[in-house]
Design an enzyme around this catalytic site. Structure first.
Site, PDB file in Angstrom:
ATOM      1  N   HIS A   1       0.811  -1.231   0.000  1.00 20.33           N
ATOM      2  CA  HIS A   1       0.000   0.000   0.000  1.00 20.33           C
ATOM      3  C   HIS A   1       0.834   1.265   0.000  1.00 20.33           C
ATOM      4  O   HIS A   1       0.270   2.356   0.129  1.00 20.33           O
ATOM      5  CB  HIS A   1      -0.900   0.065   1.235  1.00 20.33           C
ATOM      6  CG  HIS A   1      -1.962  -0.978   1.286  1.00 20.33           C
ATOM      7  ND1 HIS A   1      -3.219  -0.793   0.765  1.00 20.33           N
ATOM      8  CD2 HIS A   1      -1.952  -2.217   1.797  1.00 20.33           C
ATOM      9  CE1 HIS A   1      -3.949  -1.879   0.964  1.00 20.33           C
ATOM     10  NE2 HIS A   1      -3.190  -2.763   1.586  1.00 20.33           N
TER      11      HIS A   1
ATOM     12  N   LYS B   1      -8.710  13.422   4.608  1.00 15.59           N
ATOM     13  CA  LYS B   1      -7.759  12.303   4.577  1.00 15.59           C
ATOM     14  C   LYS B   1      -6.754  12.534   5.700  1.00 15.59           C
ATOM     15  O   LYS B   1      -6.753  13.606   6.317  1.00 15.59           O
ATOM     16  CB  LYS B   1      -7.031  12.232   3.238  1.00 15.59           C
ATOM     17  CG  LYS B   1      -6.479  13.582   2.753  1.00 15.59           C
ATOM     18  CD  LYS B   1      -5.840  13.488   1.388  1.00 15.59           C
ATOM     19  CE  LYS B   1      -6.795  13.520   0.234  1.00 15.59           C
ATOM     20  NZ  LYS B   1      -6.934  12.309  -0.505  1.00 15.59           N
ATOM     21  N   ARG B   2      -5.919  11.530   5.989  1.00 18.95           N
ATOM     22  CA  ARG B   2      -4.874  11.743   6.982  1.00 18.95           C
ATOM     23  C   ARG B   2      -4.038  12.954   6.597  1.00 18.95           C
ATOM     24  O   ARG B   2      -3.859  13.246   5.411  1.00 18.95           O
ATOM     25  CB  ARG B   2      -3.973  10.499   7.080  1.00 18.95           C
ATOM     26  CG  ARG B   2      -4.610   9.324   7.778  1.00 18.95           C
ATOM     27  CD  ARG B   2      -4.986   9.669   9.198  1.00 18.95           C
ATOM     28  NE  ARG B   2      -3.806   9.830  10.022  1.00 18.95           N
ATOM     29  CZ  ARG B   2      -3.400   8.952  10.936  1.00 18.95           C
ATOM     30  NH1 ARG B   2      -4.095   7.870  11.179  1.00 18.95           N
ATOM     31  NH2 ARG B   2      -2.310   9.180  11.638  1.00 18.95           N
TER      32      ARG B   2
ATOM     33  N   LYS C   1       0.373  14.404   1.027  1.00 17.61           N
ATOM     34  CA  LYS C   1      -1.016  14.655   0.598  1.00 17.61           C
ATOM     35  C   LYS C   1      -1.253  16.150   0.360  1.00 17.61           C
ATOM     36  O   LYS C   1      -2.249  16.547  -0.217  1.00 17.61           O
ATOM     37  CB  LYS C   1      -1.989  14.095   1.632  1.00 17.61           C
ATOM     38  CG  LYS C   1      -1.904  12.559   1.750  1.00 17.61           C
ATOM     39  CD  LYS C   1      -2.841  12.030   2.816  1.00 17.61           C
ATOM     40  CE  LYS C   1      -2.674  10.548   3.103  1.00 17.61           C
ATOM     41  NZ  LYS C   1      -3.424   9.668   2.183  1.00 17.61           N
TER      42      LYS C   1
ATOM     43  N   THR D   1      -8.865   6.150  -1.980  1.00 18.93           N
ATOM     44  CA  THR D   1     -10.190   5.561  -2.159  1.00 18.93           C
ATOM     45  C   THR D   1     -11.252   6.639  -1.939  1.00 18.93           C
ATOM     46  O   THR D   1     -12.345   6.562  -2.503  1.00 18.93           O
ATOM     47  CB  THR D   1     -10.432   4.388  -1.184  1.00 18.93           C
ATOM     48  OG1 THR D   1      -9.971   4.782   0.108  1.00 18.93           O
ATOM     49  CG2 THR D   1      -9.701   3.148  -1.633  1.00 18.93           C
TER      50      THR D   1
ATOM     51  N   LYS E   1     -14.949   7.758  -3.905  1.00 23.27           N
ATOM     52  CA  LYS E   1     -16.241   8.047  -3.248  1.00 23.27           C
ATOM     53  C   LYS E   1     -16.780   9.394  -3.709  1.00 23.27           C
ATOM     54  O   LYS E   1     -17.979   9.557  -3.951  1.00 23.27           O
ATOM     55  CB  LYS E   1     -16.068   8.039  -1.719  1.00 23.27           C
ATOM     56  CG  LYS E   1     -15.662   6.677  -1.176  1.00 23.27           C
ATOM     57  CD  LYS E   1     -15.188   6.752   0.275  1.00 23.27           C
ATOM     58  CE  LYS E   1     -14.443   5.471   0.646  1.00 23.27           C
ATOM     59  NZ  LYS E   1     -13.670   5.588   1.885  1.00 23.27           N
TER      60      LYS E   1
HETATM   61  C1  F58 Z   1      -3.271   3.761   2.190  1.00 30.27           C
HETATM   62  N1  F58 Z   1      -2.337   3.435   3.228  1.00 30.27           N
HETATM   63  C2  F58 Z   1      -2.630   4.491   1.041  1.00 30.27           C
HETATM   64  N2  F58 Z   1      -1.715   3.194   5.443  1.00 30.27           N
HETATM   65  O1  F58 Z   1      -1.959   5.644   1.520  1.00 30.27           O
HETATM   66  C3  F58 Z   1      -3.719   4.887   0.047  1.00 30.27           C
HETATM   67  O2  F58 Z   1      -3.168   5.494  -1.086  1.00 30.27           O
HETATM   68  C4  F58 Z   1      -4.500   3.658  -0.371  1.00 30.27           C
HETATM   69  O3  F58 Z   1      -5.626   4.020  -1.113  1.00 30.27           O
HETATM   70  C5  F58 Z   1      -4.979   2.875   0.853  1.00 30.27           C
HETATM   71  O4  F58 Z   1      -3.890   2.576   1.709  1.00 30.27           O
HETATM   72  C6  F58 Z   1      -5.638   1.576   0.464  1.00 30.27           C
HETATM   73  O5  F58 Z   1      -4.853   0.864  -0.430  1.00 30.27           O
HETATM   74  C7  F58 Z   1      -2.682   3.522   4.529  1.00 30.27           C
HETATM   75  O6  F58 Z   1      -3.811   3.845   4.852  1.00 30.27           O
HETATM   76  C8  F58 Z   1      -1.822   3.316   6.781  1.00 30.27           C
HETATM   77  O7  F58 Z   1      -2.784   3.826   7.312  1.00 30.27           O
HETATM   78  C9  F58 Z   1      -0.667   2.803   7.589  1.00 30.27           C
HETATM   79  C10 F58 Z   1      -1.175   2.015   8.787  1.00 30.27           C
HETATM   80  C11 F58 Z   1      -0.032   1.542   9.669  1.00 30.27           C
HETATM   81  C12 F58 Z   1       0.814   2.669  10.109  1.00 30.27           C
HETATM   82  C13 F58 Z   1       1.335   3.434   8.913  1.00 30.27           C
HETATM   83  C14 F58 Z   1       0.186   3.949   8.026  1.00 30.27           C
END
Ligand code: F58
Length: 799
Positions: free
Chosen positions: A354, A533-534, A539, A641, A645
């Site tokens: 990811h 988003k985060r 970003k 994602t 949406k």
């Molecule tokens: C996200 N990753 C990607 N990681 O940033 C996003 O582009 C993608 O659409 C999504 O995954 C699904 O494939 C993501 O959300 C985290 O939240 C990690 C969790 C563990 C700690 C580091 C961040």
């Protein structure tokens, strides 16, 4: 709360009242909103259980291949509304609840938002579970039952404050405890050699206890299970210490064990809590694999059939220890030769990547690994040596520089490795896994992410959903590609008016809510421009707020230039240890305070940062959005994602060619998408230009003036230096190329303004986004995984 007992009760009302009395133990006169919500949830859960049993029995009788989705995160949000919609029971439930004298909305909003995830990765897992059920693919999600999900965010003088999240404070209506499904998970200790195999004697052990939540698919066609593990001590109380008055010491083992499932990992930047994190990863992976093998044994005989009957998906590297653990179970515990154990494990496991961000690619110190998981470290070394021996010409070590590279381990132990958008998968092949890809060219496949249309259109946007169903029937909810059937109707003025009317009504609802809860009044006719988003530098929320500052300056300089009214709405949490991201939040709040108080500009431009962004807030915001901000530095956002949406709900995107934006633009048409910025290869080239930021600033007086205002303290008069680290970064290294993309972003935003002024044309573009977003259903994604990765089939013909 009063029960209007004059009216005859419906079947559902009977069920609610029965649960209120016999499950909750309350009578109607004393029931609180929470009691009613629990009673309704139990009544709804009863209905799901029937479908659940049928599904379980069908999968068992078919001897079908099962899919197991291992994920540290499941960002499931609220479940009641979703379950009602999928059971096609929402209208009846509303009538029943209102017939009992209650507000249906209030009951739905009483449910806590289960935030067992950080962001996109966890929400994707939740969408996948729902699609797996909709497609009748026998599957199970495995994760951790965190007592505290993602922290609750509030602002104090514009700064992010984190508070613990308490979704389990009240009972969780949807889960079933399974004390009979309990496994012992060991840590530490020593390993004794026994011929080729080994005997691992852990120094400590905790118990993993299963909690099951049924996940019902669309039209209750099928119901799968989400199994979350809670940690407990094997020996909950040291009676001897207790009897000597040492009450704290007596409970120490229990506290230590429970800490494993206490808190969701909130931080993607600091090394703190590393050991606990690794323990969490092994804890849930080991418990899940025990459970999977137990089920396999009960259904099938020969362990060599494992890859034919079981497909395991590792959601990122967090469960990567599954490779060595499965080898350990097959080799040490079941006596298979090492090579065969590795081969079986590899044919069973798959891995989704990811991220390409180096700081998010997990690496564990060898010393820590050896200390916590001594047998696994030995197996990793052996797997590493074997792989090196097979491919001596191109070294791709799992263990290097005293660290275990979990990405490499996952790749080496996987049947298939997938990226999450077309661009991301190409970059995975070219960058992080270039060498491994050269050795195993068939292993990497792409599966572009998707979102479930049940939650992310049908349930969250009933107005638009009703209009679509009126135009093309309701087949689209279970088959989103049918949305293309809308396109021929889009010249119908009545339909256009209805779509525009639905958007406006959603915006009025949101404005009323923002005004009531946050005291900010919004004009529903202004463009709602949303970035949720985060918070992360890649970003680029700071690109967005920089544009707001430049726009504010432009409006002040020329207030009568016919500006398009706009509200910039932000939402998102920063990792508690990510200082720069927290500064960006503070800056946005400071800018909002100044801009919203400016009588000259505020009719045209407002900025709002809504606190505590979560799934529920996304469900409120997305249907009410006109513009979707997807402005990451190209090459950094794996997919996104949220972008899907928004498009599905008829928001236009202003975005870079990054992640799934590329595919969204291909589908909705370049003329219905506001593209700006550098491409991924241009980003790499630009970074090599000395003083790229300085050059960009010198070439754009608007950018220079906006940066200077922030630097001079125009938004932080109490502390003029507050944002010097941000301006210093942007004027200096600017790794994420905010300055270099600014000028084109400004241009794109002015094109957005012009387009919004032509209401009819905007509505048509928005409707085309909806009509052409059918491909972004997670049903399509899951079909792809089933065919290309898992070799799994649907147990419902025609699904
Ligand atoms: C996200 N990753 C990607 N990681 O940033 C996003 O582009 C993608 O659409 C999504 O995954 C699904 O494939 C993501 O959300 C985290 O939240 C990690 C969790 C563990 C700690 C580091 C961040």
């Amino acid at each position: 709360m009063t029960y209007q007992d004059a009216r005859p009760a419906t079947g559902l009302q009977d069920a609610i009242l029965r649960h209120l009395t016999y499950t909750i133990g309350k009578d109607t006169a004393h029931a609180t909103l929470h009691d009613w919500r629990m009673a309704l949830s139990y009544a709804v859960r009863d209905k799901i259980v029937d479908s659940w049993f049928v599904s379980t029995r069908t999968a068992y009788e078919a001897g079908a291949k099962r899919v197991y989705y291992l994920s540290m995160e499941f960002l499931i949000g609220r479940l009641l509304g979703d379950a009602l919609v999928n059971l096609r029971f929402d209208a009846e439930a509303k009538a029943a609840v209102e017939g009992l004298g209650l507000s249906f909305d209030a009951v739905l909003h009483d449910e806590p938002d289960a935030a067992l995830g950080n962001g996109g990765l966890g929400r994707l897992a939740a969408c996948f579970l729902e699609s797996l059920s909709t497609l009748a693919c026998p599957a199970m999600g495995y994760g951790i039952r965190y007592e505290h999900g993602l922290f609750r965010q509030s602002f104090e003088d514009g700064r992010q404050i984190e508070q613990p999240e308490t979704w389990l404070q009240q009972r969780h209506a949807w889960e079933f405890e399974r004390p009979e499904a309990m496994y012992r998970v060991g840590f530490g200790g020593h390993v004794a050699d026994q011929d080729d195999r080994a005997v691992w004697t852990p120094a400590e052990a905790v118990l993993a206890e299963a909690h099951d939540t049924p996940v019902v698919g669309w039209q209750a066609r099928w119901t799968n299970t989400l199994r979350l593990w809670g940690a407990r001590a094997g020996d909950p109380l040291d009676l001897k210490r207790f009897n000597h008055g040492d009450y704290v010491g007596a409970a120490a083992a229990e506290m230590l064990a429970r800490s494993i499932s206490r808190v969701l990992y909130p931080d993607d930047t600091t090394p703190a809590g590393k050991e606990l994190r690794l323990k969490q990863e092994y804890f849930f992976t080991a418990a899940s694999l025990h459970d999977i093998l137990r089920r396999f044994d009960s259904e099938h005989g020969d362990i060599r059939a494992l890859p034919d009957k079981v497909a395991i998906q590792l959601n990122d590297t967090h469960p990567a220890i599954a490779g060595p653990e499965l080898v350990r179970l097959l080799h040490d515990e079941r006596g298979l030769p090492f090579d065969e154990a590795v081969d079986l494990a590899r044919r069973t496991l798959n891995y989704t990547n990811h991220t390409l961000l180096p700081e998010a690619l997990e690496k564990w110190p060898v010393d820590l690994m050896r200390h916590l998981l001594p047998r696994h470290m030995m197996l990793i070394d052996r797997i590493d040596a074997d792989h090196a021996a097979h491919f001596p010409a191109r070294p791709t070590p799992i263990v290097a520089d005293g660290e275990v590279n979990m990405g490499t381990l996952s790749f080496v132990m996987a049947n298939r490795v997938n990226g999450v958008s077309a661009l991301h998968t190409e970059l995975v092949k070219q960058t992080v896994f270039a060498d491994l890809h050269a050795l195993h060219p068939e292993r990497i496949v792409n599966q572009t992410n998707g979102v479930t249309p049940r939650r992310w259109l049908h349930a969250c946007n009933p107005r638009l959903s009703g209009i679509i169903t009126g135009a093309i029937g309701e087949g689209w909810v279970g088959d989103l590609e049918q949305l293309s059937g809308l396109e021929p109707h889009l010249d119908d003025a009545g339909l256009q008016d209805a779509i525009a009317g639905a958007k406006r009504a959603n915006k009025v609802d949101l404005s009323n809510w923002v005004s009531a809860t946050h005291g900010v009044s919004l004009d529903p006719d202004a463009m709602f421009d949303v970035q949720i988003k985060r918070i992360h530098e890649y970003k680029r929320q700071h690109l967005n707020i920089l544009e707001a500052v430049a726009l504010w300056q432009a409006i002040r300089a020329n207030p009568n230039a016919g500006w398009t009214p706009r509200v910039k709405i932000f939402g998102g949490k920063a990792a508690p240890g990510y200082v720069f991201a927290k500064k960006i939040i503070h800056l946005i709040n400071d800018v909002a305070r100044v801009l919203n108080a400016d009588p000259v500009t505020s009719p045209f431009l407002k900025v709002v940062f809504l606190p505590n962004y979560n799934v529920t807030l996304a469900e409120r915001l997305i249907p009410a959005s006109d513009l979707s901000e997807q402005v990451s530095t190209a090459g950094k956002e794996a997919s996104g994602t949220g972008n899907m949406k928004f498009a599905l709900n008829g928001a236009l995107t202003v975005g870079t060619l990054d992640g799934a934006n590329v595919e969204i633009r291909d589908h909705v048409g370049a003329e219905n998408f506001f593209l700006f910025g550098m491409t991924a290869p241009e980003v790499v080239a630009r970074r090599a230009v000395p003083d790229h930021a300085g050059q960009a600033i010198a070439a754009d007086p608007r950018l220079a003036a906006a940066l200077e205002a922030i630097h001079q303290g125009a938004f932080s008069s109490d502390d003029p230096n507050r944002y010097h680290d941000i301006t210093g970064n942007l004027r200096g290294p600017d790794y994420f190329l905010v300055c270099s993309d600014f000028t084109d972003y400004w241009r794109a935003q002015r094109a957005v303004d012009a387009a919004y002024r032509d209401g009819a044309h905007w509505t048509r573009m928005a409707a085309l986004n909806t009509a052409r977003s059918g491909w972004f259903s997670s049903d399509r994604t899951i079909r792809g995984y089933m065919a290309d990765i898992w070799g799994a089939t649907s147990l419902r013909p025609g699904a």
